[in-house]
Scaffold this motif. Structure first.
Motif, PDB file in Angstrom:
ATOM      1  N   ALA A 396      -0.067   3.796  13.948  1.00  0.00           N
ATOM      2  CA  ALA A 396       0.621   4.063  12.688  1.00  0.00           C
ATOM      3  C   ALA A 396       2.010   3.446  12.687  1.00  0.00           C
ATOM      4  O   ALA A 396       2.463   2.892  11.675  1.00  0.00           O
ATOM      5  CB  ALA A 396       0.697   5.573  12.446  1.00  0.00           C
ATOM      6  N   SER A 397       2.705   3.525  13.821  1.00  0.00           N
ATOM      7  CA  SER A 397       4.040   2.944  13.919  1.00  0.00           C
ATOM      8  C   SER A 397       3.986   1.424  13.806  1.00  0.00           C
ATOM      9  O   SER A 397       4.848   0.801  13.175  1.00  0.00           O
ATOM     10  CB  SER A 397       4.694   3.359  15.242  1.00  0.00           C
ATOM     11  N   ALA A 398       2.967   0.811  14.405  1.00  0.00           N
ATOM     12  CA  ALA A 398       2.811  -0.641  14.300  1.00  0.00           C
ATOM     13  C   ALA A 398       2.607  -1.055  12.844  1.00  0.00           C
ATOM     14  O   ALA A 398       3.183  -2.052  12.377  1.00  0.00           O
ATOM     15  CB  ALA A 398       1.638  -1.106  15.158  1.00  0.00           C
ATOM     16  N   ALA A 399       1.801  -0.298  12.110  1.00  0.00           N
ATOM     17  CA  ALA A 399       1.587  -0.600  10.692  1.00  0.00           C
ATOM     18  C   ALA A 399       2.880  -0.463   9.906  1.00  0.00           C
ATOM     19  O   ALA A 399       3.201  -1.303   9.048  1.00  0.00           O
ATOM     20  CB  ALA A 399       0.518   0.336  10.123  1.00  0.00           C
ATOM     21  N   ALA A 400       3.647   0.598  10.187  1.00  0.00           N
ATOM     22  CA  ALA A 400       4.900   0.823   9.463  1.00  0.00           C
ATOM     23  C   ALA A 400       5.885  -0.311   9.701  1.00  0.00           C
ATOM     24  O   ALA A 400       6.526  -0.810   8.765  1.00  0.00           O
ATOM     25  CB  ALA A 400       5.510   2.164   9.893  1.00  0.00           C
ATOM     26  N   HIS A 401       6.031  -0.733  10.950  1.00  0.00           N
ATOM     27  CA  HIS A 401       6.966  -1.812  11.251  1.00  0.00           C
ATOM     28  C   HIS A 401       6.529  -3.127  10.615  1.00  0.00           C
ATOM     29  O   HIS A 401       7.359  -3.908  10.132  1.00  0.00           O
ATOM     30  CB  HIS A 401       7.094  -1.978  12.762  1.00  0.00           C
ATOM     31  N   ALA A 402       5.231  -3.397  10.614  1.00  0.00           N
ATOM     32  CA  ALA A 402       4.734  -4.639  10.012  1.00  0.00           C
ATOM     33  C   ALA A 402       5.033  -4.672   8.521  1.00  0.00           C
ATOM     34  O   ALA A 402       5.490  -5.695   7.986  1.00  0.00           O
ATOM     35  CB  ALA A 402       3.236  -4.783  10.276  1.00  0.00           C
ATOM     36  N   GLN A 625      10.942   3.443   1.024  1.00  0.00           N
ATOM     37  CA  GLN A 625      12.211   3.510   1.738  1.00  0.00           C
ATOM     38  C   GLN A 625      12.314   2.420   2.793  1.00  0.00           C
ATOM     39  O   GLN A 625      13.383   1.855   3.017  1.00  0.00           O
ATOM     40  CB  GLN A 625      12.372   4.896   2.357  1.00  0.00           C
ATOM     41  N   GLN A 626      11.203   2.123   3.458  1.00  0.00           N
ATOM     42  CA  GLN A 626      11.239   1.063   4.451  1.00  0.00           C
ATOM     43  C   GLN A 626      11.486  -0.287   3.798  1.00  0.00           C
ATOM     44  O   GLN A 626      12.195  -1.132   4.341  1.00  0.00           O
ATOM     45  CB  GLN A 626       9.934   1.041   5.247  1.00  0.00           C
ATOM     46  N   GLN A 627      10.894  -0.505   2.607  1.00  0.00           N
ATOM     47  CA  GLN A 627      11.139  -1.758   1.909  1.00  0.00           C
ATOM     48  C   GLN A 627      12.603  -1.882   1.507  1.00  0.00           C
ATOM     49  O   GLN A 627      13.201  -2.949   1.580  1.00  0.00           O
ATOM     50  CB  GLN A 627      10.254  -1.839   0.660  1.00  0.00           C
ATOM     51  N   GLN A 628      13.196  -0.758   1.108  1.00  0.00           N
ATOM     52  CA  GLN A 628      14.605  -0.770   0.739  1.00  0.00           C
ATOM     53  C   GLN A 628      15.475  -1.149   1.934  1.00  0.00           C
ATOM     54  O   GLN A 628      16.409  -1.944   1.810  1.00  0.00           O
ATOM     55  CB  GLN A 628      15.000   0.607   0.203  1.00  0.00           C
ATOM     56  N   LYS A 629      15.153  -0.594   3.094  1.00  0.00           N
ATOM     57  CA  LYS A 629      15.895  -0.948   4.297  1.00  0.00           C
ATOM     58  C   LYS A 629      15.698  -2.417   4.642  1.00  0.00           C
ATOM     59  O   LYS A 629      16.617  -3.112   5.064  1.00  0.00           O
ATOM     60  CB  LYS A 629      15.438  -0.074   5.470  1.00  0.00           C
TER      61      LYS A 629
END
Length: 679
Positions: A396-402, A625-629
């Motif tokens: 899940a973390s790998a997907a989020a970072h990608a 939120q990740q896209q915003q960052k």
């Protein structure tokens, strides 16, 4: 006539006799409203598991629909219902003309599940169960409930009534409306009656490993089968049952529908994956006990966790007494509980081996417990926390970072078997939750060095993908990376989990992994300040245990951190904790999720790009939120930095790091799937 069928016939006869005597009304279900159109009729039929009717009504709705979009939607639902009902031929015909890439993430996941159901239709129940793994923790409810129902069907077909009931109990957690829950409750009760007719009661050998909720269903069915002198005696038995199984889901409708019992007990509805509400036990003392299998099969892993635990305690005892250490390999779950009670233990940490964790989850403990593995039961008791190095968290973390780096369309290559299925499902769910899409995947044989066939098959979808996720141990990761280059996919970014990194910096071997991105824990990725000092002190004090099993050592450190936090202020959702194995976030069901750092291989050496942060965990790592960052900075690009000075400094909220390239990290194995959390 088989024993199973004979038992069913005996059950029917006894049930009929009891109904005639007025002891229990064996009603098929609760009240329902008549559907006003074919679409509503189909939905109601599907919710109550009448899939043939659902297929017929959905096709009727499709024929009456004037809009092409509505026609496609109803045809999709008809195909999904056919697959769930086991009609593989009809499902294949209906789903054949549907392009899954045009579906939203949830329906794409449902479509993929239907294809898997079609593929297992001709298998034996045993084979089919191995090809239909349990849903990941973050699976969409519409998918998870289907998986549990199909697994229940397979267990019943395999003459495994208790396992089938357990699967339906798990399904209940994911159902989203009262009608479906009522139908599921009635089916569980009927199957429990069948089990009683076969001599399988709540205290039988077949049910000894069953969860408390399942045993509660069997105990209620036992009451339903038992002749009583009068209704007062029967109601007294039900009242005693309610005391033994408080908050049991049978209190919702079954007692009224099947027993005409006036029920004063309230049942709080569970959220998907969440335990029933209730008051968690509080520590009655500052004494912590650590229970690990210090002898036997898992002793090396246990010793590394113990050493990390004691190292963290010695660095921050916080005025608490020295922890007690138990060898759980020599103690039954009940003996472990008795020992903890006699020692006035306020917090129990452990055990590690999954079967014992499962058994402990079913006991009623007077103190909170931090298990070092996970239980498969969805309805966990309050105060039971689950912490481990789950590969699902890494996927899940790998997907989020990608996705944070701007990559959304993935290929995946995972090992065949349960471990690979779990990792793939977690990756796919996390990717879909962030707006991404898995456009193709293949499995490979870990015992082989030639993965050309799987690679060529998965690369057939390369034009639709912008990166590939690979789950592999170091040797296989290097082989796959080299073979991807051979098949002209060198420019396709590759993302993986910590399993691809041995933990030992080895440029000669890992040069094949150059430009590969992976997730890992702060204990291995962090450097500078406190974390470097602690690693040095750990190596001096514990030598090989701290070096060769670095990830397990870090897990032990965080186990103490959690125990200390639990003693001081409790473990609460929305209050993440910075740990050495990740930023730890307590989920509503007691599961402790890890958020991980992000690194890339350059010249065969891992370079840290970012560390997990408190804010990331608090936000739930949402896609928006990740896209915003990501738009605020360019630090997480999948393009590998070309020098150590270009590595991006981690967020300030994470453990202390510097902007220089990561130095040699301690070596670590600790990824052995035979013991790790989630087996």
């Amino acid at each position: 006539m088989t024993l199973f069928k004979a038992g069913l016939r005996a059950t029917a006869i006894v049930a009929a006799a009891l109904a005639m005597a007025g002891c229990a009304s064996q009603m098929a279900g609760g009240p329902s409203s008549k559907p006003s159109n074919p679409a509503d009729a189909a939905a109601q039929a599907a919710e109550t598991s009448h899939y043939k009717t659902a297929v017929r009504e959905y096709m009727r709705a499709a024929s009456q629909a004037s809009q092409p979009a509505a026609q496609r939607r109803y045809r999709l639902e008809a195909g999904l219902a056919a697959a769930q009902g086991g009609d593989a031929q009809t499902a294949q015909q209906l789903l054949g003309g549907i392009d899954p890439s045009q579906l939203d993430p949830t329906n794409q996941a449902r479509y993929n599940l239907a294809q898997r159901e079609i593929s297992i239709a001709g298998m034996s129940p045993d084979q089919a169960l191995t090809h239909l793994p349990k849903p990941a923790r973050n699976t969409a409810p519409a998918v998870a409930q289907r998986v549990w129902e199909k697994r229940a069907d397979l267990h019943f077909a395999n003459d495994e009534p208790v396992q089938g009931i357990e699967a339906l109990v798990q399904r209940d957690v994911w159902l989203m409306n009262d009608r479906a829950m009522r139908a599921n409750d009635n089916r569980i009760y009927d199957k429990s009656l069948d089990a009683i007719g076969l001599g399988i009661g709540p205290n039988s050998r077949a049910a000894k490993d069953a969860g408390k909720t399942t045993r509660g269903w069997l105990a209620l069915a036992q009451i339903g089968q038992q002749p009583f002198a009068d209704r007062t005696a029967r109601d007294k038995a039900i009242a005693q049952w309610q005391k033994q199984y408080p908050g049991h889901p049978a209190n919702r409708t079954i007692l009224a529908d099947r027993f005409h019992y006036k029920n004063a007990t309230q049942v709080t509805r569970q959220k998907p994956g969440q335990m029933l509400n209730g008051q968690a036990p509080q520590p009655t003392s500052d004494q912590v006990a650590l229970a690990l299998p210090l002898t036997g099969q898992f002793q090396n892993a246990a010793q590394a966790i113990r050493d990390g635990f004691m190292f963290a305690y010695q660095n921050n005892p916080a005025g608490m007494p020295q922890p007690l250490i138990y060898d759980s390999n020599t103690m039954s779950p009940q003996a472990l509980l008795s020992r903890a009670e006699s020692d006035n233990v306020g917090i129990l940490v452990g055990p590690l081996d999954k079967s014992k964790v499962q058994a402990m989850s079913d006991l009623s403990l007077p103190m909170p417990e931090i298990a070092l593995n996970t239980s498969s039961d969805a309805d966990q008791r309050p105060g039971f926390y689950q912490f481990g190095l789950a590969p699902e968290d890494e996927a899940a973390s790998a997907a989020a970072h990608a996705v944070q780096a701007g990559y959304t369309h993935a290929l995946a290559l995972v090992p065949s078997g349960d471990w690979g299925d779990r990792v793939l499902d977690a990756f796919r769910s996390a990717l879909a939750a962030r707006g991404g899409q898995l456009v193709g995947y293949q499995t490979y044989d870990e015992s082989s060095h030639d993965h050309s066939q799987a690679i060529q098959q998965v690369l057939a979808n390369q034009n639709n993908a912008d990166f590939i996720f690979v789950a592999a141990q170091p040797l296989q990761a290097r082989l796959i990376r080299s073979q991807l280059k051979y098949y002209h996919a060198a420019d396709l970014p590759m993302v993986t989990t910590s399993h691809a990194f041995s933990g030992t910096v080895n440029p000669g071997e890992d040069i094949d992994l150059d430009d590969v991105h992976f997730v890992d824990m702060p204990w291995l990725l962090g450097h500078g300040g406190t974390i470097t000092r602690l690693r040095s002190e750990a190596a001096d004090a514990y030598g090989d245990e701290a070096k060769s099993y670095a990830r397990l050592f870090a897990m032990g450190m965080d186990a103490w951190l959690l125990a200390h936090k639990l003693d001081q202020s409790g473990l609460s959702t929305g209050q993440p904790i910075e740990g050495m194995s990740g930023v730890l976030s307590i989920q509503p069901d007691g599961y402790i999720k890890r958020y991980l750092g992000w690194a890339v291989f350059h010249n065969g050496r891992p370079q840290t790009l970012s560390m997990p942060s408190i804010s990331q965990a608090k936000s739930g790592d949402s896609y928006a939120q990740q896209q915003q960052k990501n738009n605020a900075g360019n630090g997480n690009s999948l393009s590998a930095p070309r020098s150590g000075n270009n590595a991006v400094a981690p967020t300030a909220a994470g453990p202390s790091t510097s902007s220089q390239s990561t130095p040699a990290a301690p070596s670590s194995s600790g990824n052995d799937a035979s013991w790790s959390s989630g087996d």
